[in-house]
Design an enzyme around this catalytic site. Structure first.
Site: not given
Ligand code: FAD
Length: 461
Positions: A211, A390
């Protein structure tokens, strides 16, 4: 997800083991070899009882992993899909911007992982410590070997707070917060409440982040908070960003420049936070255009967006990642470039779009079709256009809803100019999007607004 910086570059080529790689660099080859032998023996002695096999293994149970597991466990049936995820809680991270501004609580943003992972999938509550893509297996930190026919990597991003000198110590002191972590997000609102006078500094690091709007959204919220509470004339608000632009998409950047001008917010481009000195309450920034130049700013409040990378277990697996450490997938199909039975979704991938949960939603439908095709022996044909979004919250009641594709072309859902600050978009973000996430995305139902956009634009977009 918090982690220390990587400090080495050893990359065993066939099997990617973080523990081994760390030891090779730190304690020398001989010590590492003996421990490696012990590890192998331990693994062998338990392997007969600890090996498990699944049709699909999903690594990571965040936004992308949970949505993927929901889709495929309902398609393949009970016991065919495993999710490997160590965390007890699943957080809706986009809410943390509002938590930092005092509009929601941290508790509002989380649910137990057991409640959000699909019932038909097996939850392996462990951390993945190594990948072995040539042999279709991953290892977990309790020594389990999990075999798969298909793998989806959804590991998100790692927050590298400790890459900034003095920052871990500074978090122990008042005035320093970060909306990016459940550990520090409450400190952001505390810093707003306790602000007396001086610089309020908001940073953006010199790495890709999730983000990319969030580092400045909290600045606009702070500005309005100070105005409402009679402190604005005592605050000098600065956005010190490593980027050379305020936002990557021209249409929205133009409006944001107007907003900062109108509200008397200072933007310092190409400023990268490298050190925090909590005793003197100073933050040191490097000028990225003249790397030998450093500038020190005093702060009353400091909001830090940390440098990020993929988790070490992934970025140390040379077989799976590109040169920058991201899961090396094809931009359109999300299939791994070398391993056709491996796909990626979300922040940890090399997909060259802005990393958001909205992008994950746009990717889920493509993954459903393409992984489904590969499972059926067909060629993946569904194409991801890079859709991401965003919601640029610019205060306690306004929001610009940026939506765009790979090329930075606006891809707006509504037939209005979304670059305008609007109350409706703020309520969409604050009151509607959380349910879209918990009920729609995580259960595998929400695949982004593509069809809604088409309908709203009478099929023309
Ligand atoms: P994540 O949801 O981060 O999941 C990754 C997972 O992998 C976690 O559960 C973690 O525990 C797990 N993991 C890590 N290492 C290991 C390992 N070795 N073994 C097994 N599991 C592991 N997005 C929007 O669309 N709109 C917004 O307004 C927005 N605002 C945001 C504001 C903030 C402050 C933040 C922090 C994020 C924001 N986002 C927003 C971004 C959004 O949250 C992420 O892009 C999204 O969560 C990505 O999903 P993901 O599955 O790739 O990663």
């Amino acid at each position: 997800m918090l982690a220390d910086p990587r400090g080495q570059s050893v990359r065993p080529s066939r099997r990617c083991n973080t523990t081994i790689a760390r030891m090779l660099s730190r304690s020398g080859v001989i010590a590492a070899r003996s421990i490696w032998l012990v590890q192998q023996k331990a693994a062998l002695s338990t392997s007969s009882v600890r090996n498990k096999s699944y049709e699909l293994v999903v690594v990571g149970g965040g936004a992308g992993g949970c949505a993927t597991a929901a889709k495929f466990s309902s398609k393949l049936g009970k016991g065919k899909v495993a999710v490997i995820e160590p965390a007890d809680m699943h957080y809706y991270q986009p809410m943390w911007t509002l938590v930092g501004g005092g509009m929601k609580t941290l508790e509002n943003s989380g649910k137990p992982m057991s409640k959000v992972l699909p019932k038909k999938a097996d939850w392996i509550k462990q951390r993945v410590v190594s990948f072995d893509p040539a042999n279709n297996k991953v290892m977990t930190d309790d020594g389990q070997e999990i075999n798969y026919q298909y793998l989806v990597v959804a590991l998100g991003l790692q927050l590298n707070y400790s890459k900034i000198k003095g920052l871990p110590e500074a978090f122990e002191t008042p005035g320093v917060g970060s909306n990016y972590s459940p550990l520090y997000v409450n400190k952001t609102f505390e810093s707003l409440k306790n602000f007396k006078q001086g610089n309020a500094i908001f940073t953006f690091p010199a790495t890709p982040i999730k983000c990319a709007g969030a580092p400045q959204k909290i600045m606009y919220i702070a500005d309005e908070y100070f105005r409402k509470n009679g402190k604005r004339d005592k605050a000098n608000i600065l956005f010190n960003t490593s980027l050379g632009v305020i936002f990557g998409v021209k249409k929205y950047a133009e409006v944001l420049w107007e907003v900062v001008k109108e509200r008397d917010l200072t933007v310092n481009l190409r400023h990268n936070l490298v050190e925090v000195k909590p005793d003197s309450r100073e933050a040191v920034f490097q000028n990225l255009d003249k790397p030998e130049e450093f500038k020190t700013f005093e702060y009353e409040m400091l909001h830090v967006t940390p440098p990020m990378s993929t988790p070490d277990v992934l970025n140390q697996c040379a077989a799976l990642v590109d040169g920058a450490g991201y899961l090396n997938v094809k931009k359109e199909t999300m299939q791994h470039v070398d391993f056709p039975n491996v796909f990626g979704i979300g922040d940890c991938t090399s997909l060259p779009t802005s990393k958001t949960a909205a992008a994950v939603a746009g990717q889920v439908g493509v993954l459903r079709k393409n992984l489904g095709a590969v499972m059926a022996g067909k060629t993946p044909e569904s194409l991801y256009d890079g859709y991401t979004s965003c919601p640029l919250v610019t205060g306690y009641s306004k929001c610009i809803l940026a939506e765009f594709d790979y090329d930075g072309n606006p891809l707006e859902t509504f037939p209005i100019n979304q670059a305008k600050e609007r109350r409706t978009m703020f309520h969409l973000k604050k009151d509607f999007m959380p349910d879209m996430y918990w009920l729609g995305l995580l259960n595998g139902y929400w695949e982004g607004p593509k069809y809604m956009r088409k309908a709203m634009h009478l099929g023309l977009k």
